[in-house]
Enzyme design. Structure first.
Site, PDB file in Angstrom:
ATOM      1  N   ARG A  23       0.805  -1.227   0.000  1.00 40.42           N
ATOM      2  CA  ARG A  23       0.000   0.000   0.000  1.00 40.42           C
ATOM      3  C   ARG A  23       0.837   1.276   0.000  1.00 40.42           C
ATOM      4  O   ARG A  23       0.314   2.375  -0.161  1.00 40.42           O
ATOM      5  CB  ARG A  23      -0.959   0.004   1.202  1.00 40.42           C
ATOM      6  CG  ARG A  23      -2.194  -0.848   0.940  1.00 40.42           C
ATOM      7  CD  ARG A  23      -3.163  -0.787   2.095  1.00 40.42           C
ATOM      8  NE  ARG A  23      -2.688  -1.550   3.231  1.00 40.42           N
ATOM      9  CZ  ARG A  23      -3.114  -1.378   4.481  1.00 40.42           C
ATOM     10  NH1 ARG A  23      -3.999  -0.441   4.751  1.00 40.42           N
ATOM     11  NH2 ARG A  23      -2.650  -2.124   5.457  1.00 40.42           N
ATOM     12  N   ASP A 116       6.856  -1.781  11.430  1.00 40.58           N
ATOM     13  CA  ASP A 116       6.168  -0.650  10.793  1.00 40.58           C
ATOM     14  C   ASP A 116       5.424   0.205  11.814  1.00 40.58           C
ATOM     15  O   ASP A 116       4.554   0.998  11.460  1.00 40.58           O
ATOM     16  CB  ASP A 116       5.220  -1.151   9.698  1.00 40.58           C
ATOM     17  CG  ASP A 116       4.088  -2.010  10.246  1.00 40.58           C
ATOM     18  OD1 ASP A 116       4.052  -2.256  11.468  1.00 40.58           O
ATOM     19  OD2 ASP A 116       3.239  -2.433   9.443  1.00 40.58           O
ATOM     20  N   ARG A 328      26.661  20.725   4.833  1.00 45.50           N
ATOM     21  CA  ARG A 328      26.590  19.325   4.398  1.00 45.50           C
ATOM     22  C   ARG A 328      27.486  18.450   5.271  1.00 45.50           C
ATOM     23  O   ARG A 328      28.259  18.971   6.074  1.00 45.50           O
ATOM     24  CB  ARG A 328      26.971  19.243   2.919  1.00 45.50           C
ATOM     25  CG  ARG A 328      25.910  19.898   2.017  1.00 45.50           C
ATOM     26  CD  ARG A 328      26.395  19.983   0.582  1.00 45.50           C
ATOM     27  NE  ARG A 328      26.881  18.708   0.116  1.00 45.50           N
ATOM     28  CZ  ARG A 328      27.750  18.554  -0.889  1.00 45.50           C
ATOM     29  NH1 ARG A 328      28.238  19.610  -1.511  1.00 45.50           N
ATOM     30  NH2 ARG A 328      28.124  17.350  -1.257  1.00 45.50           N
ATOM     31  N   ASN A 372      38.988  35.423   7.578  1.00 47.40           N
ATOM     32  CA  ASN A 372      37.797  35.957   6.926  1.00 47.40           C
ATOM     33  C   ASN A 372      37.766  35.529   5.455  1.00 47.40           C
ATOM     34  O   ASN A 372      38.720  35.754   4.718  1.00 47.40           O
ATOM     35  CB  ASN A 372      37.804  37.489   7.012  1.00 47.40           C
ATOM     36  CG  ASN A 372      36.498  38.069   6.515  1.00 47.40           C
ATOM     37  OD1 ASN A 372      35.516  38.130   7.250  1.00 47.40           O
ATOM     38  ND2 ASN A 372      36.470  38.468   5.249  1.00 47.40           N
ATOM     39  N   TYR A 382      37.411  20.031  -6.838  1.00 47.41           N
ATOM     40  CA  TYR A 382      37.182  18.866  -7.694  1.00 47.41           C
ATOM     41  C   TYR A 382      37.783  19.108  -9.065  1.00 47.41           C
ATOM     42  O   TYR A 382      37.487  20.116  -9.708  1.00 47.41           O
ATOM     43  CB  TYR A 382      35.666  18.658  -7.796  1.00 47.41           C
ATOM     44  CG  TYR A 382      35.230  17.393  -8.491  1.00 47.41           C
ATOM     45  CD1 TYR A 382      35.771  16.164  -8.146  1.00 47.41           C
ATOM     46  CD2 TYR A 382      34.259  17.442  -9.483  1.00 47.41           C
ATOM     47  CE1 TYR A 382      35.350  15.002  -8.778  1.00 47.41           C
ATOM     48  CE2 TYR A 382      33.824  16.284 -10.115  1.00 47.41           C
ATOM     49  CZ  TYR A 382      34.386  15.067  -9.759  1.00 47.41           C
ATOM     50  OH  TYR A 382      33.965  13.917 -10.385  1.00 47.41           O
ATOM     51  N   ARG A 435      45.784  37.703  -9.954  1.00 44.30           N
ATOM     52  CA  ARG A 435      44.871  38.129 -11.027  1.00 44.30           C
ATOM     53  C   ARG A 435      45.656  38.960 -12.036  1.00 44.30           C
ATOM     54  O   ARG A 435      46.744  39.465 -11.751  1.00 44.30           O
ATOM     55  CB  ARG A 435      43.737  38.973 -10.447  1.00 44.30           C
ATOM     56  CG  ARG A 435      44.245  40.218  -9.777  1.00 44.30           C
ATOM     57  CD  ARG A 435      43.130  40.964  -9.047  1.00 44.30           C
ATOM     58  NE  ARG A 435      43.619  42.221  -8.527  1.00 44.30           N
ATOM     59  CZ  ARG A 435      43.149  42.813  -7.445  1.00 44.30           C
ATOM     60  NH1 ARG A 435      42.195  42.249  -6.733  1.00 44.30           N
ATOM     61  NH2 ARG A 435      43.608  43.976  -7.063  1.00 44.30           N
TER      62      ARG A 435
HETATM   63  C1  UD1 Z   1      -2.225  -7.029  13.835  1.00 38.65           C
HETATM   64  C2  UD1 Z   1      -2.865  -7.727  15.040  1.00 38.65           C
HETATM   65  C3  UD1 Z   1      -4.068  -6.905  15.514  1.00 38.65           C
HETATM   66  C4  UD1 Z   1      -3.640  -5.502  15.849  1.00 38.65           C
HETATM   67  C5  UD1 Z   1      -2.931  -4.864  14.644  1.00 38.65           C
HETATM   68  C6  UD1 Z   1      -2.320  -3.550  15.056  1.00 38.65           C
HETATM   69  C7  UD1 Z   1      -2.522 -10.121  14.770  1.00 38.65           C
HETATM   70  C8  UD1 Z   1      -3.137 -11.409  14.349  1.00 38.65           C
HETATM   71  N1  UD1 Z   1      -3.288  -9.043  14.664  1.00 38.65           N
HETATM   72  O1  UD1 Z   1      -3.190  -7.081  12.799  1.00 38.65           O
HETATM   73  O2  UD1 Z   1      -4.636  -7.508  16.661  1.00 38.65           O
HETATM   74  O3  UD1 Z   1      -4.762  -4.732  16.222  1.00 38.65           O
HETATM   75  O4  UD1 Z   1      -1.856  -5.700  14.162  1.00 38.65           O
HETATM   76  O5  UD1 Z   1      -1.842  -2.879  13.937  1.00 38.65           O
HETATM   77  O6  UD1 Z   1      -1.390 -10.109  15.206  1.00 38.65           O
HETATM   78  N2  UD1 Z   1       3.819  -9.931   9.693  1.00 38.65           N
HETATM   79  C9  UD1 Z   1       4.790 -10.803   9.323  1.00 38.65           C
HETATM   80  N3  UD1 Z   1       4.433 -12.021   8.817  1.00 38.65           N
HETATM   81  C10 UD1 Z   1       3.133 -12.404   8.682  1.00 38.65           C
HETATM   82  C11 UD1 Z   1       2.137 -11.479   9.064  1.00 38.65           C
HETATM   83  C12 UD1 Z   1       2.516 -10.252   9.556  1.00 38.65           C
HETATM   84  O7  UD1 Z   1       5.976 -10.501   9.446  1.00 38.65           O
HETATM   85  O8  UD1 Z   1       2.896 -13.525   8.235  1.00 38.65           O
HETATM   86  C13 UD1 Z   1       4.209  -8.624  10.236  1.00 38.65           C
HETATM   87  C14 UD1 Z   1       3.835  -7.469   9.309  1.00 38.65           C
HETATM   88  O9  UD1 Z   1       4.895  -7.146   8.461  1.00 38.65           O
HETATM   89  C15 UD1 Z   1       3.557  -6.364  10.296  1.00 38.65           C
HETATM   90  C16 UD1 Z   1       3.041  -7.080  11.520  1.00 38.65           C
HETATM   91  O10 UD1 Z   1       3.493  -8.406  11.422  1.00 38.65           O
HETATM   92  O11 UD1 Z   1       4.738  -5.660  10.662  1.00 38.65           O
HETATM   93  C17 UD1 Z   1       1.522  -7.035  11.632  1.00 38.65           C
HETATM   94  O12 UD1 Z   1       0.933  -7.660  10.541  1.00 38.65           O
HETATM   95  P1  UD1 Z   1      -0.403  -7.119   9.872  1.00 38.65           P
HETATM   96  O13 UD1 Z   1      -0.731  -7.981   8.730  1.00 38.65           O
HETATM   97  O14 UD1 Z   1      -0.300  -5.668   9.657  1.00 38.65           O
HETATM   98  O15 UD1 Z   1      -1.458  -7.426  11.037  1.00 38.65           O
HETATM   99  P2  UD1 Z   1      -2.871  -6.751  11.243  1.00 38.65           P
HETATM  100  O16 UD1 Z   1      -3.869  -7.484  10.457  1.00 38.65           O
HETATM  101  O17 UD1 Z   1      -2.772  -5.300  11.052  1.00 38.65           O
HETATM  102 MG    MG Z   2      -1.365  -3.932  10.187  1.00 39.70          MG
END
Ligand code: UD1
Ligand code: MG
Length: 459
Positions: A23, A116, A328, A372, A382, A435
């Protein structure tokens, strides 16, 4: 629970980063997008890193860039690939080798965090671990979002005990009416974590192994489970560019509040963009519209004027920067240095009291104390292939519009005439006229005009 008591407990943090992040509509992996100049996963690793202990990161197949970024931050982290996405418990179990006893011991506490969800603080993680010390086998972080749809709901008994988490898709209408939701952050007692996780099944709407079922499983085993609460802001998850911007806004608020608390004056704080690692001293004054990229330290009493862009730079005590300055990486301004409008500094040290007030480029250079640099001076660093150094001594004077062709050395107290092109060393206490000589033809200007005018008529 004192920090001292906590520090004797061992901890394993499991960071889940196997998501695809479709997304975001971006070719960059979701957790490598940045807020406050730091990747999302970098924020999570920093929060879990602050509690000490081991770190395990679960990534999806082929996510080498995520592994590289995480490794750069936590060199001793263990990495696990979740080959197929079968849910959050399945993801944690991809790191089973880390959860299993190491040299006969399991970690006292296991913390599961989503890569995330970047705004979770180290203090909140410590609160969850505190609940384990209090006897819970599973501690869950809840929150009350304005709109709970899509989240797992925390089912809490009369006495306040957490009995289960129901995912949105599996919830009854009555359960969907619950406002207290699962943030995703969970702590499990190390001694029972694997036993609990191994019992989780995928008999639900999504046919996934839900980490959230750890609560009901633990209860069925006669273990204690608790829910703690936090603000929605802290557990904001990033799935879209809009949410990335929201998380950035929350982080900026926090960083500005911390700067205010440390004694920084910001005339219009909402226009100042900080990085997660920006270090600002007391009595620093920041005018409106200043951007701090990563790696900036500003010492006490320095003034940063409007529209300056600063990254990877050190600004000394009492220095004055801007308006419209660009610092920088590798710019090192010692105390009381002045860098004025339209001056760019890169990989250069300006020693105490040096001044470059207008329209200059100072790259790969040293500028000695009290020197100064006149308007329009350029270090020609460069040659089209390599970068070269310009070394300017103390109390020197570089006249306006000089080009210093590196590698070149200008001695202490030297004086470079305006408009010079300096290609060889200027020894100390020397005046360099780099110069062409000026020749004046008296009375010639009017004759020249007459010639030019006649030419124009003829055309
Ligand atoms: C999950 C929770 C939900 C909570 C919500 C908060 C579960 C079953 N549900 O739901 O209760 O309210 O987060 O945002 O845990 N991920 C993996 N492998 C997988 C699935 C997920 O690494 O197979 C990771 C995703 O990358 C992410 C996190 O786990 O970082 C959550 O997965 P996501 O699919 O977003 O869960 P939600 O359905 O949002
Ligand atoms: Mg989620």
């Amino acid at each position: 629970m004192t920090t001292e008591q906590m520090s004797t407990r061992t901890c394993l943090a499991v960071v889940l980063a196997a998501g695809e992040g479709t997304r975001m509509r971006s070719s960059r992996p979701k957790v490598l997008h940045e807020i406050g100049g730091r990747t999302l996963i970098g924020h999570v690793l920093s929060a879990v890193g602050a509690i000490g202990g081991r770190t395990a990161v679960v990534v999806g197949p082929g996510q080498y860039a995520v592994v590289a970024a995480a490794k750069a931050l936590v060199p001793d982290a263990a990495f696990f690939v979740q080959q197929e996405r079968h849910g959050t418990a399945h993801a944690v179990l991809a790191a089973k080798a880390a959860l299993a006893p190491q040299d006969g011991d399991v970690a006292d506490d296991v913390v599961v965090a989503f890569a995330d969800t970047p705004l979770v603080t180290h203090e909140t993680i410590m609160r969850l671990r505190g609940a384990l010390v209090g006897g819970a086998a599973v501690a869950v972080l809840g929150f009350r979002p304005a709109d709970p749809s899509g989240y797992g709901r925390l089912i809490v008994e009369g006495g306040g005990a957490l009995v289960a988490i129901r995912e949105d898709k599996d919830a009854t209408a009555a359960e969907r009416a619950i406002g207290l939701c699962n943030s995703g952050l969970m702590a499990l007692a190390g001694g029972t974590a694997l036993k609990i996780l191994d019992q989780i099944r995928d008999d639900n709407a999504k046919r996934e192994f839900y980490l959230t079922d750890a609560v009901a499983v633990a209860r069925a085993m006669g273990l204690a489970t608790v829910a703690l609460e936090t603000d929605e802001d802290e557990v904001l998850g990033v799935n879209t560019q809009a949410q990335l911007a929201e998380a950035e806004a929350v982080l900026q608020q926090r960083l500005r509040a911390a700067a205010h608390a440390a004694g920084v004056t910001m005339v219009a704080p909402e226009t100042v963009h900080l990085s997660a690692d920006t270090k600002l001293g007391r009595d620093v004054i920041i005018e409106p519209y200043v951007v701090f990229g990563p790696g900036v330290t500003v010492e006490d009493g320095a003034v940063i004027r409007s529209f300056s862009h600063i990254e990877g730079a050190h600004i000394g005590r009492g220095a004055k920067v801007g308006p419209y300055a660009r610092l920088r990486p590798g710019a090192d301004l010692e105390a009381d240095v002045h860098v004025g409008n339209f001056v760019e500094v890169k990989a250069a040290r300006l020693e105490a009291g040096a001044k470059a007030n207008h329209l200059s480029y100072i790259g790969d250079a040293r500028v000695g104390a009290g020197t100064n640099i006149g308007a329009g001076t350029i270090t020609c660093n460069y040659d089209g292939f390599r970068k070269h150094l310009t070394d300017i001594g103390r109390d020197a004077f570089i006249g306006s519009n000089s080009a210093l062709v590196a590698p070149v050395k200008i001695g202490d107290g030297a004086y470079v005439a305006s408009g010079s092109v300096i290609t060889s060393e200027v020894p100390p206490d020397t005046v360099a006229f780099g110069r062409a000589h000026q020749t004046n033809k008296e009375g010639m200007a009017s004759r020249l005009r007459a010639v030019l005018k006649a030419g124009k008529k003829g055309a």
